[in-house]
Scaffold this motif. Structure first.
Motif, PDB file in Angstrom:
ATOM      1  N   ASN A   1       0.768  -1.210  -0.039  1.00  0.00           N
ATOM      2  CA  ASN A   1      -0.203   0.009  -0.054  1.00  0.00           C
ATOM      3  C   ASN A   1       0.953   1.233   0.035  1.00  0.00           C
ATOM      4  O   ASN A   1       1.902   1.265   0.530  1.00  0.00           O
ATOM      5  N   GLY A   2       0.363   2.252  -0.613  1.00  0.00           N
ATOM      6  CA  GLY A   2       1.090   3.577  -0.542  1.00  0.00           C
ATOM      7  C   GLY A   2       1.990   3.811  -1.767  1.00  0.00           C
ATOM      8  O   GLY A   2       2.372   2.706  -2.540  1.00  0.00           O
TER       9      GLY A   2
ATOM     10  N   VAL B   1       4.250   1.023   2.017  1.00  0.00           N
ATOM     11  CA  VAL B   1       5.739   1.175   1.496  1.00  0.00           C
ATOM     12  C   VAL B   1       5.922   2.633   1.307  1.00  0.00           C
ATOM     13  O   VAL B   1       6.888   3.106   0.619  1.00  0.00           O
ATOM     14  N   SER B   2       5.248   3.531   1.857  1.00  0.00           N
ATOM     15  CA  SER B   2       5.397   4.801   1.577  1.00  0.00           C
ATOM     16  C   SER B   2       6.657   5.529   2.243  1.00  0.00           C
ATOM     17  O   SER B   2       7.118   6.475   1.323  1.00  0.00           O
ATOM     18  N   PRO B   3       7.157   5.127   3.116  1.00  0.00           N
ATOM     19  CA  PRO B   3       8.636   5.742   3.707  1.00  0.00           C
ATOM     20  C   PRO B   3       9.548   5.363   2.793  1.00  0.00           C
ATOM     21  O   PRO B   3      10.872   5.551   2.988  1.00  0.00           O
ATOM     22  N   LEU B   4       9.621   4.280   1.777  1.00  0.00           N
ATOM     23  CA  LEU B   4      10.844   3.778   1.184  1.00  0.00           C
ATOM     24  C   LEU B   4      11.430   4.789   0.240  1.00  0.00           C
ATOM     25  O   LEU B   4      10.644   5.425  -0.601  1.00  0.00           O
TER      26      LEU B   4
ATOM     27  N   SER C   1      14.972  -1.168   0.754  1.00  0.00           N
ATOM     28  CA  SER C   1      14.400  -2.383   0.647  1.00  0.00           C
ATOM     29  C   SER C   1      13.524  -2.683   1.959  1.00  0.00           C
ATOM     30  O   SER C   1      13.884  -2.239   3.004  1.00  0.00           O
ATOM     31  N   LEU C   2      12.686  -3.644   1.628  1.00  0.00           N
ATOM     32  CA  LEU C   2      11.921  -4.318   2.881  1.00  0.00           C
ATOM     33  C   LEU C   2      11.875  -5.954   2.525  1.00  0.00           C
ATOM     34  O   LEU C   2      12.120  -6.411   1.562  1.00  0.00           O
ATOM     35  N   HIS C   3      12.179  -6.634   3.634  1.00  0.00           N
ATOM     36  CA  HIS C   3      12.575  -8.112   3.648  1.00  0.00           C
ATOM     37  C   HIS C   3      11.048  -8.619   4.168  1.00  0.00           C
ATOM     38  O   HIS C   3      10.359  -8.107   5.012  1.00  0.00           O
ATOM     39  N   LEU C   4      11.003  -9.989   4.115  1.00  0.00           N
ATOM     40  CA  LEU C   4       9.895 -10.797   4.866  1.00  0.00           C
ATOM     41  C   LEU C   4       9.841 -10.596   6.282  1.00  0.00           C
ATOM     42  O   LEU C   4       8.617 -10.657   6.852  1.00  0.00           O
ATOM     43  N   ARG C   5      10.925 -10.636   6.945  1.00  0.00           N
ATOM     44  CA  ARG C   5      11.063 -10.208   8.383  1.00  0.00           C
ATOM     45  C   ARG C   5      10.440  -8.915   8.904  1.00  0.00           C
ATOM     46  O   ARG C   5      10.110  -8.873   9.861  1.00  0.00           O
ATOM     47  N   ASP C   6      10.356  -7.995   7.917  1.00  0.00           N
ATOM     48  CA  ASP C   6       9.641  -6.884   8.333  1.00  0.00           C
ATOM     49  C   ASP C   6       8.001  -6.751   8.159  1.00  0.00           C
ATOM     50  O   ASP C   6       7.552  -5.707   8.537  1.00  0.00           O
ATOM     51  N   LEU C   7       7.532  -7.736   7.806  1.00  0.00           N
ATOM     52  CA  LEU C   7       6.098  -7.673   7.802  1.00  0.00           C
ATOM     53  C   LEU C   7       5.365  -7.657   9.054  1.00  0.00           C
ATOM     54  O   LEU C   7       6.154  -8.455   9.868  1.00  0.00           O
TER      55      LEU C   7
ATOM     56  N   ILE D   1      13.351  -0.066  -3.818  1.00  0.00           N
ATOM     57  CA  ILE D   1      13.383   1.033  -4.776  1.00  0.00           C
ATOM     58  C   ILE D   1      14.496   1.206  -5.547  1.00  0.00           C
ATOM     59  O   ILE D   1      15.624   1.304  -4.872  1.00  0.00           O
ATOM     60  N   VAL D   2      14.379   0.868  -6.775  1.00  0.00           N
ATOM     61  CA  VAL D   2      15.644   0.818  -7.532  1.00  0.00           C
ATOM     62  C   VAL D   2      15.560   1.773  -8.521  1.00  0.00           C
ATOM     63  O   VAL D   2      14.513   2.267  -9.167  1.00  0.00           O
TER      64      VAL D   2
END
Length: 257
Positions: free
Chosen positions: A110-111, A146-149, A154-160, A179-180
């Protein structure tokens, strides 16, 4: 989300004639796997309505006609007619509401990431994640903001952020999204254009060589012309003494007389 339910009838055999007759009357031949495998049939219209809401990750109650207790199931697999595009067969997995199970659910982002404004691109790497929980706690989807990215984040599965009673049953080090910088593509020239350009480059030295070759004969012709102009003078100089000698010869003869 409200509990979804279906009504089924038992079918006694799996003969092709029987399954074809069921499909012609609006039913889908199905199998319920669990403590014992049960052949059933469900209404196509009812299943499509429930499946559009439940998908493969939400519990559905199935009540078989003649039985008073509903069974909790998940859609395990299904087949679709390649031409008519409707469901032709469904496999259900009966679950024990008191036992935890491992299943996969979709991840929804989202975001709008801040890095998009910097020219970045959101790269979504993992669309589902494996979790472990009681059947009643299976979420329809796991959402992540994902707005702050920013660029390079990057976000990982552990961040869920998992709901209460739900545990991660996957590799937490997997990249969920990042974000690339946008990929750069080099323009590829058509084969015919590239060949024409190569031929033009190859022709340039030949023209130069031809110009030099043309200049060389011109210079040679000029030298030859100059040599031809000087040649009579040299011959006249050589014959001059002979002319003098012929003039003096009568004088000597006269003196002798």
């Amino acid at each position: 989300m409200e509990q979804l339910s279906l009504t089924a009838i038992k079918r006694e055999n799996a003969r092709k004639s029987t399954t074809n007759k069921l499909r012609q009357t609006g039913f889908i031949p199905s199998v319920m796997y669990g403590k014992e495998n049960t052949m059933i049939a469900i209404k196509l219209a009812a299943f499509e309505k429930v499946f559009s809401a439940a998908g493969e990750h939400t519990l559905v109650d199935i009540t078989i006609e003649g039985e008073g207790t509903a069974r909790k199931v998940l859609v395990k697999d299904y087949s679709i007619d390649p031409i008519k595009r409707h469901v032709t067969h469904v496999d259900f997995l009966e679950v024990d509401s008191k036992k935890k199970l491992r299943t996969h659910v979709p991840v929804k982002l989202n975001g709008t990431p801040a890095g998009i404004a910097e020219g970045g691109v959101l790269e979504h790497s993992q669309y589902t994640v494996y979790i472990k929980c009681l059947p009643g706690n299976i979420p329809h989807a796991i959402e992540m903001d994902v707005s702050p990215l920013g660029m390079g984040d990057s976000l990982h599965l552990r961040d869920l952020k998992l709901p209460e009673g739900v545990a991660l049953a996957d590799d937490g080090g997997k990249v969920l999204c990042s974000i690339v910088a946008p990929a750069k593509f080099e323009e590829v020239k058509p084969v015919a254009a590239a060949a024409a350009e190569g031929a033009a480059e190859g022709a340039a030295p030949a023209e130069g060589a031809a110009a030099e070759g043309a200049a060389a004969p011109a210079e040679g012709a000029k030298d030859a012309k100059a040599g031809a102009k000087d040649a009579p003078k040299a011959g006249a100089a050589k014959e001059a003494p002979k002319a003098g000698a012929a003039k003096d010869a009568p004088k000597d003869a006269k003196a002798k007389k």
